[in-house]
Design an enzyme around this catalytic site. Structure first.
Site, mmCIF file in Angstrom:
data_model
loop_
_atom_site.group_PDB
_atom_site.id
_atom_site.type_symbol
_atom_site.label_atom_id
_atom_site.label_comp_id
_atom_site.label_asym_id
_atom_site.label_seq_id
_atom_site.Cartn_x
_atom_site.Cartn_y
_atom_site.Cartn_z
ATOM 1 N N ARG A 254 37.818 10.335 21.066
ATOM 2 C CA ARG A 254 37.607 11.048 22.328
ATOM 3 C C ARG A 254 38.459 10.492 23.468
ATOM 4 O O ARG A 254 38.705 11.183 24.451
ATOM 5 C CB ARG A 254 36.131 10.983 22.733
ATOM 6 C CG ARG A 254 35.194 11.795 21.876
ATOM 7 C CD ARG A 254 33.751 11.547 22.269
ATOM 8 N NE ARG A 254 33.500 11.892 23.651
ATOM 9 C CZ ARG A 254 33.214 13.119 24.089
ATOM 10 N NH1 ARG A 254 33.145 14.111 23.230
ATOM 11 N NH2 ARG A 254 32.992 13.340 25.362
ATOM 12 N N ASP B 71 30.736 12.078 30.820
ATOM 13 C CA ASP B 71 29.931 11.511 29.744
ATOM 14 C C ASP B 71 29.082 10.352 30.247
ATOM 15 O O ASP B 71 29.458 9.645 31.183
ATOM 16 C CB ASP B 71 30.830 10.971 28.620
ATOM 17 C CG ASP B 71 31.477 12.085 27.812
ATOM 18 O OD1 ASP B 71 31.006 13.230 27.905
ATOM 19 O OD2 ASP B 71 32.456 11.797 27.093
ATOM 20 N N GLU C 114 22.897 -6.117 1.201
ATOM 21 C CA GLU C 114 22.563 -7.195 2.137
ATOM 22 C C GLU C 114 23.733 -7.570 3.038
ATOM 23 O O GLU C 114 23.643 -8.511 3.822
ATOM 24 C CB GLU C 114 22.093 -8.431 1.374
ATOM 25 C CG GLU C 114 20.718 -8.263 0.737
ATOM 26 C CD GLU C 114 19.643 -7.976 1.782
ATOM 27 O OE1 GLU C 114 19.506 -8.761 2.726
ATOM 28 O OE2 GLU C 114 18.958 -6.946 1.645
ATOM 29 N N PRO D 200 24.436 -5.424 11.732
ATOM 30 C CA PRO D 200 23.345 -5.667 12.684
ATOM 31 C C PRO D 200 23.506 -6.979 13.439
ATOM 32 O O PRO D 200 22.895 -7.180 14.490
ATOM 33 C CB PRO D 200 22.098 -5.701 11.786
ATOM 34 C CG PRO D 200 22.476 -4.973 10.552
ATOM 35 C CD PRO D 200 23.931 -5.253 10.356
#
Length: 239
Positions: free
Chosen positions: A153, A167, A115, A88
């Site tokens: 991809r 896309d 964590e 994050p």
């Protein structure tokens, strides 16, 4: 290209990597997957986590198994892969980041849990921290699979070039709405312009809808695109 992953849950990857497109890349020898159960590098107790120095809730992944893994690579004469840690706290993933990653020959993705991961591993081995969005998940395996999928991809022959050219994000905009049969679904009909056969009008319609959707859902992308004067003039003609 080889994509390696360090994970506590290798079985999560098995079924996903057997999907058509991802497996096709392997069969075309475009991609080699190496999914490593990092727990096998832990001590005999296979303990992977411990308390956080300084206090705080939760447990942190210990550094020794990761150091041991990289030492083993070095002893085998394998150059350290370009290493990505999904977190994050990382830089937000974008299509341009994926395109850069797809040009690497050897990538390692570290998926954490609890964590997170001892900072010493990040400082010593990680080249790039990536975040898939402003959300917190139980572990990094879903983000890791998302990144793998996006990279695959991009490889030649895996999917048709005209498929990924439409896309979202490929040209800096979100994708336009698309329709298939039946033409009429009660009161819900396919836009007439898509049935016209007029490719110029269809292209203009799709561009307009793509811009509208991007303005509505991702105004930040439009702000970036409007720095291009040619794009700005093109938008001014349709809005």
């Amino acid at each position: 290209m080889i994509i390696r992953t360090l994970t506590l849950f290798p079985k999560i990857y098995d079924m996903y990597l057997e999907q058509t497109i991802l497996d096709r890349a392997r069969k075309l020898n475009q991609i080699e997957y190496e999914i490593v159960d990092i727990r096998t590098y832990a001590e005999s107790s296979r303990k992977m986590d411990d308390i956080v120095y300084g206090g705080g809730a939760g447990m942190l992944l210990k550094p020794e198994p990761y150091f041991k893994y990289f030492f083993e690579l070095k002893n085998k004469g394998i150059k350290k892969p370009y290493t990505v840690f999904v977190s994050p706290q990382g830089k937000k993933v974008s299509q341009s980041v994926i395109e850069d990653l797809s040009k690497k020959d050897d990538i390692l993705i570290i998926s954490a849990r609890y964590e997170g991961l001892d900072q010493r591993v990040i400082d010593r081995y990680v080249d790039l921290e990536l975040c898939v969005g402003d959300i917190v998940l139980t572990n990094g395996d879903l983000p890791a699979l998302s990144i793998i999928d996006a990279i695959v991809r991009q490889k030649d022959g895996v999917i048709k070039e005209e498929s990924y050219e439409t896309d979202s994000f490929y040209n800096g905009l979100l994708g336009y709405p698309q329709y298939t049969r039946p033409e009429n679904l009660g009161r819900h009909k396919v836009p007439q312009v898509l049935l016209s056969g007029d490719h110029k009008k269809i292209e203009e319609y799709r561009f307009k809808e793509s811009v509208k959707k991007t303005i509505l859902n991702r105004p930040d992308l439009i702000e970036e695109k409007l720095k291009d004067e040619d794009f700005k003039r093109k938008v001014e003609k349709i809005l």
